[in-house]
Design a protein around this motif. Structure first.
Motif, PDB file in Angstrom:
ATOM      1  N   HIS B  16       0.817  -1.243   0.065  1.00  0.00           N
ATOM      2  CA  HIS B  16       0.013   0.249   0.038  1.00  0.00           C
ATOM      3  C   HIS B  16       0.929   1.151  -0.046  1.00  0.00           C
ATOM      4  O   HIS B  16       1.787   1.317   0.664  1.00  0.00           O
ATOM      5  N   ARG B  17       0.557   2.259  -0.849  1.00  0.00           N
ATOM      6  CA  ARG B  17       1.424   3.421  -0.892  1.00  0.00           C
ATOM      7  C   ARG B  17       0.578   4.833  -0.361  1.00  0.00           C
ATOM      8  O   ARG B  17      -0.655   4.953  -0.819  1.00  0.00           O
ATOM      9  N   LEU B  18       1.094   5.304   0.238  1.00  0.00           N
ATOM     10  CA  LEU B  18       0.787   6.852   0.805  1.00  0.00           C
ATOM     11  C   LEU B  18       1.741   7.916   0.466  1.00  0.00           C
ATOM     12  O   LEU B  18       2.903   7.757   0.375  1.00  0.00           O
ATOM     13  N   SER B  19       1.111   9.193   0.140  1.00  0.00           N
ATOM     14  CA  SER B  19       1.828  10.355   0.078  1.00  0.00           C
ATOM     15  C   SER B  19       2.290  10.823   1.280  1.00  0.00           C
ATOM     16  O   SER B  19       3.217  11.787   1.286  1.00  0.00           O
ATOM     17  N   HIS B  20       1.587  10.400   2.409  1.00  0.00           N
ATOM     18  CA  HIS B  20       2.383  11.071   3.748  1.00  0.00           C
ATOM     19  C   HIS B  20       2.477   9.906   4.515  1.00  0.00           C
ATOM     20  O   HIS B  20       2.219   8.925   4.323  1.00  0.00           O
ATOM     21  N   PHE B  21       3.509  10.384   5.508  1.00  0.00           N
ATOM     22  CA  PHE B  21       3.971   9.294   6.590  1.00  0.00           C
ATOM     23  C   PHE B  21       2.817   8.788   7.522  1.00  0.00           C
ATOM     24  O   PHE B  21       1.996   9.599   7.889  1.00  0.00           O
ATOM     25  N   ALA B  22       2.286   7.740   7.974  1.00  0.00           N
ATOM     26  CA  ALA B  22       1.828   7.239   8.800  1.00  0.00           C
ATOM     27  C   ALA B  22       2.417   6.107   9.387  1.00  0.00           C
ATOM     28  O   ALA B  22       3.202   5.335   9.156  1.00  0.00           O
ATOM     29  N   GLU B  23       1.881   5.969  10.700  1.00  0.00           N
ATOM     30  CA  GLU B  23       2.605   4.958  11.625  1.00  0.00           C
ATOM     31  C   GLU B  23       2.085   3.552  11.285  1.00  0.00           C
ATOM     32  O   GLU B  23       2.866   2.601  11.577  1.00  0.00           O
ATOM     33  N   ILE B  24       0.813   3.556  10.923  1.00  0.00           N
ATOM     34  CA  ILE B  24       0.125   2.533  10.665  1.00  0.00           C
ATOM     35  C   ILE B  24      -0.325   2.138   9.378  1.00  0.00           C
ATOM     36  O   ILE B  24      -0.719   3.483   8.750  1.00  0.00           O
TER      37      ILE B  24
END
Lengths: 386, 112
Positions: B16-24
């Motif tokens: 899964h890809r995100l443009s923002h950092f996430a802990e989970i």
């Protein structure tokens, strides 16, 4: 269990110099209780929608303060927050409390006091509803969000200044006849086009006004209202959804998934479709929002919202009357109160006592959207005798 | 000369890809998100000019914010439009980058 609206109350939306949020909320709630004809001692739960009171006025615990002011202490009094959808969320919780059998009568109140702060402070407070690690960090504001939406709608569907201005002209005109609206006006398309730019292409009259206000609704089991005068207004659906927390979660800038989901759930609950809706009060926080919302709700074909507005098909007497009250553009947008204010307007329409009547209206919808589409409620109300 | 890249975050477990950092990871709820460099080429989907900024950006004056769709993966990303925004419009080819604070910036493709 069938749940019905027993009573409604609302302050005027606009400027209430020096008023506290609890004072406005108590006034609206008192009017709703009196309108219901139900003894306040029967109220078993209170839900209060509010968004920025803590930031702008320094006052929290509003649900408890309102319970105290109404002398209904002892009942559960709960504040809910879902940005600009807080009022709609409070209403849905009151409906659920009755529908579940937990209480016989519930009170939903929404309130906001914003005019005591300047525009910069209000912008900062409203931006608390944005993901401030992404969209907010980029410098986005809510006018900016809807500027983005408009540019994308224009690129795909050709939605131009005159289409969007038609929404402003209509809603401002509707607001002139609504005593609860303080920002009604007779405007021309040229005046809207020439107004000061805020976040291109959004200009001043495309924006709802910073406002104070409160609205309240008493709900109860339908059978509790037997023998009450006037048409009984039933709650056919009370749906709530959540949506992406930031633009990066959207697949398309032209649609808010929270609205689509809540509308789908509401139609399913009511056993109705878009063609059954006689009028809608929807979340026109910015002019172009009315166009996108009407498409997301299935009331207008995708991409046609601008054309329908320009052709008068969303006027009173049109294919689907939108914001006969004047909407947020003409009433103002006291953010925590707006959702309940919309339900107040729909109930007045269905009772046949609205200053801008939609003739023969039997089924009405209210749509309340929060943040960048992170929260949404869609409510469908109907006359029991229709 | 290499094609420009921009850092996103990818879950080592599910991709899964995100443009923002996430802990989970919202895809699998794992905690194995790691930076990944992807092609920075994108297409501008929309833009606006912020004339009344929020207090956190007070004094920045009018500035442009855009939304771009990554050429690889098709994800929408919001960010400040850097450099000369003139000439950019919906459909323009743009390049994404991150500023010193880690925020996404958008600039015309080929701009320095």
């Amino acid at each position: 269990m069938r749940v019905s609206v027993a009573g409604i109350g609302s302050t005027r939306f606009g400027r209430h110099e020096g008023a506290t949020p609890q004072a406005l909320a108590i006034a609206a709630a008192r009017d709703a209780i009196l309108d219901s004809g139900i003894d306040r001692g029967e109220i078993g739960a209170l839900y209060l929608g509010n968004f920025v009171s803590g930031v702008l006025t320094g006052q929290e615990v509003l649900a408890g303060l309102v319970a105290d002011g109404l002398n209904v202490q002892g009942i559960p009094a709960t504040k809910v927050e879902g940005a600009c959808a807080s009022g709609g969320i409070a209403f849905r919780h009151a409906v659920m409390a009755v529908a579940s059998g937990q209480v016989r009568v519930a009170l939903a109140v929404g309130v906001e006091c914003m005019t005591g702060a300047d525009t910069t402070r209000v912008t900062g407070a409203l931006n608390c509803a944005m993901d401030n690690t992404t969209d907010g960090a980029a410098g986005l504001t809510y006018p900016g969000l809807f500027g983005l939406v408009w540019q994308a709608h224009a690129a795909r569907h050709g939605t131009g200044r005159d289409d969007v201005s038609a929404v402003v002209v209509k809603n401002k005109r509707n607001g002139l006849r609504n005593p609860l609206a303080s920002m009604g006006a007779t405007l021309t398309v040229d005046e809207v086009s020439a107004a000061r730019p805020i976040a291109d292409p959004i200009r001043l009259f495309d924006c709802c006004g910073i406002s104070d206000g409160a609205a309240a609704v008493v709900v109860t089991a339908a059978d509790r209202l037997s023998g009450h005068p006037g048409p009984r207004i039933d709650i056919l659906a009370a749906a709530q959804s959540s949506g992406p927390a930031r633009i990066a979660g959207l697949r398309d800038l032209l649609s808010f998934p929270a609205t689509v989901r809540a509308a789908r759930a509401a139609y399913a609950q009511a056993g109705l479709g878009p063609g059954d809706i006689d009028l809608v009060e929807l979340h026109d926080c910015f002019s172009v929002a009315e166009i996108v919302d009407s498409e997301d709700l299935g009331l207008v074909p995708p991409g046609a919202g601008g054309g329908w507005a320009r052709e008068g098909r969303t006027d009173i007497g049109g294919t689907i009357p939108i914001n006969a009250s004047g909407g947020l553009l003409a009433k103002g947008h006291p953010v925590g109160a707006t959702g309940l204010g919309q339900i107040h307007e729909v109930v007045r329409q269905l009772r046949g006592v609205h200053p801008n009547p939609v003739p023969g209206a039997a089924i009405g919808m209210a749509h309340n959207l929060g943040g960048t589409g992170i929260a949404c409620t869609v409510t469908i109300l109907g006359r029991a005798d229709a | 000369m290499h094609d420009p890249v921009v850092e996103l975050f990818e879950c080592a477990a599910c991709g899964h890809r995100l443009s923002h950092f996430a802990e989970i990871c919202p895809g699998c709820l794992g905690d194995a998100l790691r930076p990944v460099a992807v092609p920075a080429a994108a297409v501008l989907e929309s833009w606006t000019l912020i004339r009344r900024p929020a207090p956190a950006h007070a004094g920045a004056g009018p500035f442009a914010v855009g939304v771009a769709r990554l050429a690889e993966g098709g994800q929408l990303v919001s960010g400040r439009i850097a450099g000369e925004a003139e000439g950019l419009g919906v459909g323009s080819a743009v390049t994404l980058a991150r500023d010193a604070g880690g925020r996404i910036t958008i600039r015309a493709a080929g701009a320095g």
